[in-house]
Design a protein around this motif. Structure first.
Motif, PDB file in Angstrom:
ATOM      1  N   ARG A  31       0.850  -1.180   0.000  1.00 29.95           N
ATOM      2  CA  ARG A  31       0.000   0.000   0.000  1.00 29.95           C
ATOM      3  C   ARG A  31       0.887   1.231   0.000  1.00 29.95           C
ATOM      4  NH1 ARG A  31      -2.213  -0.684   6.166  1.00 29.95           N
ATOM      5  NH2 ARG A  31      -2.693  -2.718   5.323  1.00 29.95           N
ATOM      6  N   LEU A  32       0.323   2.326  -0.470  1.00 28.38           N
ATOM      7  CA  LEU A  32       1.027   3.601  -0.485  1.00 28.38           C
ATOM      8  C   LEU A  32       0.495   4.476   0.639  1.00 28.38           C
ATOM      9  CD1 LEU A  32       1.037   4.292  -4.334  1.00 28.38           C
ATOM     10  CD2 LEU A  32       2.931   3.446  -2.942  1.00 28.38           C
ATOM     11  N   LEU A  33       1.410   5.094   1.382  1.00 26.45           N
ATOM     12  CA  LEU A  33       1.055   5.934   2.512  1.00 26.45           C
ATOM     13  C   LEU A  33       1.435   7.377   2.206  1.00 26.45           C
ATOM     14  CD1 LEU A  33       2.348   3.693   5.441  1.00 26.45           C
ATOM     15  CD2 LEU A  33       0.070   3.735   4.428  1.00 26.45           C
ATOM     16  N   TYR A  34       0.507   8.291   2.482  1.00 25.58           N
ATOM     17  CA  TYR A  34       0.708   9.697   2.154  1.00 25.58           C
ATOM     18  C   TYR A  34       0.626  10.560   3.398  1.00 25.58           C
ATOM     19  CZ  TYR A  34      -0.172   8.079  -2.598  1.00 25.58           C
ATOM     20  OH  TYR A  34      -0.106   7.406  -3.786  1.00 25.58           O
ATOM     21  N   LEU A  35       1.202  11.750   3.302  1.00 21.22           N
ATOM     22  CA  LEU A  35       1.110  12.707   4.394  1.00 21.22           C
ATOM     23  C   LEU A  35      -0.345  13.051   4.659  1.00 21.22           C
ATOM     24  CD1 LEU A  35       3.993  15.086   3.366  1.00 21.22           C
ATOM     25  CD2 LEU A  35       3.931  13.674   5.408  1.00 21.22           C
ATOM     26  N   TYR A  36      -0.656  13.172   5.950  1.00 23.46           N
ATOM     27  CA  TYR A  36      -2.027  13.457   6.357  1.00 23.46           C
ATOM     28  C   TYR A  36      -1.988  14.498   7.461  1.00 23.46           C
ATOM     29  CZ  TYR A  36      -6.841  12.558   7.844  1.00 23.46           C
ATOM     30  OH  TYR A  36      -8.178  12.677   8.166  1.00 23.46           O
ATOM     31  N   GLY A  37      -2.003  15.786   7.062  1.00 18.27           N
ATOM     32  CA  GLY A  37      -1.943  16.853   8.054  1.00 18.27           C
ATOM     33  C   GLY A  37      -0.631  16.828   8.815  1.00 18.27           C
ATOM     34  N   LYS A  38      -0.680  17.196  10.096  1.00 14.18           N
ATOM     35  CA  LYS A  38       0.509  17.273  10.925  1.00 14.18           C
ATOM     36  C   LYS A  38       0.639  16.076  11.853  1.00 14.18           C
ATOM     37  CE  LYS A  38       0.105  22.291  10.980  1.00 14.18           C
ATOM     38  NZ  LYS A  38      -0.137  23.462  11.825  1.00 14.18           N
ATOM     39  N   LYS A  39      -0.265  15.103  11.732  1.00 10.09           N
ATOM     40  CA  LYS A  39      -0.285  14.006  12.687  1.00 10.09           C
ATOM     41  C   LYS A  39       0.495  12.784  12.214  1.00 10.09           C
ATOM     42  CE  LYS A  39      -4.761  15.361  14.561  1.00 10.09           C
ATOM     43  NZ  LYS A  39      -6.158  14.957  14.817  1.00 10.09           N
ATOM     44  N   GLY A  40       0.913  12.784  10.975  1.00 10.17           N
ATOM     45  CA  GLY A  40       1.633  11.630  10.489  1.00 10.17           C
ATOM     46  C   GLY A  40       1.107  11.195   9.136  1.00 10.17           C
ATOM     47  N   LEU A  41       1.234   9.924   8.842  1.00 12.75           N
ATOM     48  CA  LEU A  41       0.717   9.374   7.607  1.00 12.75           C
ATOM     49  C   LEU A  41      -0.542   8.580   7.918  1.00 12.75           C
ATOM     50  CD1 LEU A  41       3.810   9.923   6.992  1.00 12.75           C
ATOM     51  CD2 LEU A  41       3.436   8.411   5.052  1.00 12.75           C
ATOM     52  N   LYS A  42      -1.532   8.735   7.053  1.00 13.78           N
ATOM     53  CA  LYS A  42      -2.822   8.103   7.302  1.00 13.78           C
ATOM     54  C   LYS A  42      -2.724   6.593   7.139  1.00 13.78           C
ATOM     55  CE  LYS A  42      -7.694   8.454   6.079  1.00 13.78           C
ATOM     56  NZ  LYS A  42      -8.691   9.106   5.193  1.00 13.78           N
ATOM     57  N   ASP A  43      -3.168   5.874   8.157  1.00 12.86           N
ATOM     58  CA  ASP A  43      -3.225   4.423   8.096  1.00 12.86           C
ATOM     59  C   ASP A  43      -4.158   3.958   9.210  1.00 12.86           C
ATOM     60  OD1 ASP A  43      -1.599   2.029   6.735  1.00 12.86           O
ATOM     61  OD2 ASP A  43      -2.080   1.491   8.800  1.00 12.86           O
ATOM     62  N   SER A  44      -4.785   2.794   8.997  1.00  8.60           N
ATOM     63  CA  SER A  44      -5.692   2.275  10.017  1.00  8.60           C
ATOM     64  C   SER A  44      -4.962   1.955  11.312  1.00  8.60           C
ATOM     65  CB  SER A  44      -6.397   1.014   9.488  1.00  8.60           C
ATOM     66  OG  SER A  44      -5.443   0.040   9.096  1.00  8.60           O
ATOM     67  N   ASP A  45      -3.667   1.645  11.212  1.00 11.98           N
ATOM     68  CA  ASP A  45      -2.840   1.384  12.379  1.00 11.98           C
ATOM     69  C   ASP A  45      -1.954   2.610  12.632  1.00 11.98           C
ATOM     70  OD1 ASP A  45      -0.991   0.597  14.268  1.00 11.98           O
ATOM     71  OD2 ASP A  45      -0.713  -1.399  13.423  1.00 11.98           O
ATOM     72  N   PRO A  46      -2.203   3.376  13.692  1.00 12.42           N
ATOM     73  CA  PRO A  46      -1.411   4.599  13.915  1.00 12.42           C
ATOM     74  C   PRO A  46       0.077   4.326  14.073  1.00 12.42           C
ATOM     75  CG  PRO A  46      -2.739   4.054  15.847  1.00 12.42           C
ATOM     76  CD  PRO A  46      -3.217   3.176  14.735  1.00 12.42           C
ATOM     77  N   ARG A  47       0.441   3.115  14.536  1.00 14.42           N
ATOM     78  CA  ARG A  47       1.863   2.801  14.671  1.00 14.42           C
ATOM     79  C   ARG A  47       2.544   2.805  13.314  1.00 14.42           C
ATOM     80  NH1 ARG A  47       1.553  -2.864  17.465  1.00 14.42           N
ATOM     81  NH2 ARG A  47      -0.030  -2.990  15.818  1.00 14.42           N
ATOM     82  N   ILE A  48       1.826   2.312  12.300  1.00 15.43           N
ATOM     83  CA  ILE A  48       2.384   2.289  10.950  1.00 15.43           C
ATOM     84  C   ILE A  48       2.540   3.720  10.435  1.00 15.43           C
ATOM     85  CG2 ILE A  48       1.977   1.599   8.559  1.00 15.43           C
ATOM     86  CD1 ILE A  48       0.616  -0.909   9.617  1.00 15.43           C
ATOM     87  N   THR A  66       4.555  -5.659  12.984  1.00 14.99           N
ATOM     88  CA  THR A  66       3.130  -5.365  13.124  1.00 14.99           C
ATOM     89  C   THR A  66       2.399  -6.652  13.493  1.00 14.99           C
ATOM     90  OG1 THR A  66       2.448  -5.882  10.846  1.00 14.99           O
ATOM     91  CG2 THR A  66       3.412  -3.707  11.245  1.00 14.99           C
ATOM     92  N   ASP A  67       1.099  -6.546  13.725  1.00 15.00           N
ATOM     93  CA  ASP A  67       0.288  -7.723  14.034  1.00 15.00           C
ATOM     94  C   ASP A  67       0.248  -8.696  12.863  1.00 15.00           C
ATOM     95  OD1 ASP A  67      -0.237  -6.580  16.477  1.00 15.00           O
ATOM     96  OD2 ASP A  67      -2.177  -5.734  15.867  1.00 15.00           O
ATOM     97  N   ASP A  68       0.533  -8.189  11.665  1.00 17.40           N
ATOM     98  CA  ASP A  68       0.541  -9.028  10.460  1.00 17.40           C
ATOM     99  C   ASP A  68       1.949  -9.382  10.007  1.00 17.40           C
ATOM    100  OD1 ASP A  68      -2.316  -8.991  10.138  1.00 17.40           O
ATOM    101  OD2 ASP A  68      -2.118  -6.920   9.447  1.00 17.40           O
ATOM    102  N   GLY A  69       2.911  -9.247  10.904  1.00 17.49           N
ATOM    103  CA  GLY A  69       4.284  -9.602  10.571  1.00 17.49           C
ATOM    104  C   GLY A  69       5.107  -8.398  10.192  1.00 17.49           C
ATOM    105  N   PRO A  70       6.353  -8.617   9.770  1.00 14.90           N
ATOM    106  CA  PRO A  70       7.243  -7.498   9.444  1.00 14.90           C
ATOM    107  C   PRO A  70       6.734  -6.681   8.262  1.00 14.90           C
ATOM    108  CG  PRO A  70       8.226  -9.587   8.788  1.00 14.90           C
ATOM    109  CD  PRO A  70       7.009  -9.930   9.573  1.00 14.90           C
ATOM    110  N   LEU A  71       6.898  -5.370   8.384  1.00 14.09           N
ATOM    111  CA  LEU A  71       6.449  -4.450   7.339  1.00 14.09           C
ATOM    112  C   LEU A  71       7.635  -3.585   6.920  1.00 14.09           C
ATOM    113  CD1 LEU A  71       4.069  -3.116   5.744  1.00 14.09           C
ATOM    114  CD2 LEU A  71       3.852  -1.526   7.665  1.00 14.09           C
ATOM    115  N   PHE A  72       7.927  -3.617   5.614  1.00 14.20           N
ATOM    116  CA  PHE A  72       9.044  -2.827   5.082  1.00 14.20           C
ATOM    117  C   PHE A  72       8.496  -1.513   4.546  1.00 14.20           C
ATOM    118  CE2 PHE A  72      11.939  -1.782   1.456  1.00 14.20           C
ATOM    119  CZ  PHE A  72      13.048  -1.459   2.233  1.00 14.20           C
ATOM    120  N   LEU A  73       9.065  -0.414   5.027  1.00 12.07           N
ATOM    121  CA  LEU A  73       8.648   0.927   4.627  1.00 12.07           C
ATOM    122  C   LEU A  73       9.735   1.548   3.758  1.00 12.07           C
ATOM    123  CD1 LEU A  73       7.364   2.081   8.134  1.00 12.07           C
ATOM    124  CD2 LEU A  73       5.964   1.270   6.225  1.00 12.07           C
ATOM    125  N   ASN A  74       9.434   1.692   2.476  1.00 19.45           N
ATOM    126  CA  ASN A  74      10.396   2.244   1.528  1.00 19.45           C
ATOM    127  C   ASN A  74       9.989   3.674   1.188  1.00 19.45           C
ATOM    128  OD1 ASN A  74      12.624   2.318  -0.098  1.00 19.45           O
ATOM    129  ND2 ASN A  74      11.733   1.167  -1.783  1.00 19.45           N
TER     130      ASN A  74
END
Length: 245
Positions: A31-48, A66-74
């Motif tokens: 999935r692609l994660l984008y900037l979302y205001g000043k709080k971080g990047l929008k995702d259902s899991d705030p840790r991500i 994560t709960d679904d195993g390792p997640l690589f953030l590029n």
């Protein structure tokens, strides 16, 4: 990688939009994660979202659990940008320094006699009023904004736009007295008190700089510290209003 994600990623990079490609290493889901205001990047899991934002700030990939195993953030970051408001002598010194440091530099000054190609050859110039120019530039987490004119009609709209964005650095030229008056105007414009701590004013590290070139060095050094060591380089708390003498 699915075709749709690849095409979107290519479009994001062409449009210089910061994005993080998140890949679950067990399943290959992406999935692609984008900037979302000043709080971080929008995702259902705030840790991500928090981890992705941190990776974007550091400009380097990371793997998290994560709960679904390792997640690589590029991370796919556009070039750093410096928006200079005021085509003054300090700007003429700061532009080439920032370019050498890897910044794409934009100079904004509605006074066309100052913001001219003759004075800033090969630099992106805007003679729009700063609020209009900033709306077009859409400053983000990869952007620094520095105001240099001492003219509230020019500097204040740029500062308001910067404070409403996710820029990593805001600097404003002027003495402590000038800065206190500036903050009072921003209060009257409706800017929340806690936002003032984002403004470096007077701008630049305290190194006894006198000449335009020395002031430019102090500004670029402070920008670098804010980018690479944000916690250690946070501005001092803003004085409470009304404006101090």
């Amino acid at each position: 990688m699915k075709k749709g994600i690849l095409e979107q990623l290519q479009q994001d990079r062409a449009e210089k939009r910061p994005v993080v490609l998140a890949t679950f290493l067990k399943t290959g889901e992406q999935r692609l994660l984008y900037l979302y205001g000043k709080k971080g990047l929008k995702d259902s899991d705030p840790r991500i979202g928090e981890a992705a934002r941190a990776a974007m700030l550091e400009d380097r990939p990371r793997t998290i659990e994560t709960d679904d195993g390792p997640l690589f953030l590029n991370v796919f970051n556009p070039p750093l940008r410096l928006v200079l408001v005021g085509a003054v002598h300090i700007a003429q010194a700061l532009v080439p320094m920032a370019q050498l440091a890897g910044y794409e530099v934009i100079v904004i000054d509605p006074r066309s006699a100052f913001g001219s190609a003759e004075r800033f050859p090969g630099v992106q110039l805007s003679n729009d009023w700063p609020d209009e120019a900033m709306a077009q530039l859409k400053p983000d987490i990869r952007t620094a904004v520095v105001t240099l004119t001492h003219d509230p009609k020019i500097d204040d709209p740029a500062l308001i736009a910067a404070l409403q964005s996710d820029v990593f650095y805001i600097g404003a030229l002027g003495s402590k007295k000038t800065h206190a008056s500036r903050l009072e105007r921003l209060r009257e414009a409706g800017i929340a008190e806690h936002e003032f701590s984002r403004i470096h004013g007077p701008v630049g590290l305290t190194i006894g700089a006198k000449s335009p070139a020395e002031i430019a060095i102090s500004i670029l050094a402070q920008m670098t510290a804010s980018l690479r060591q944000p916690a250690a380089s946070a501005p001092a708390p803003a004085p409470a209003g009304p404006a101090a003498a």
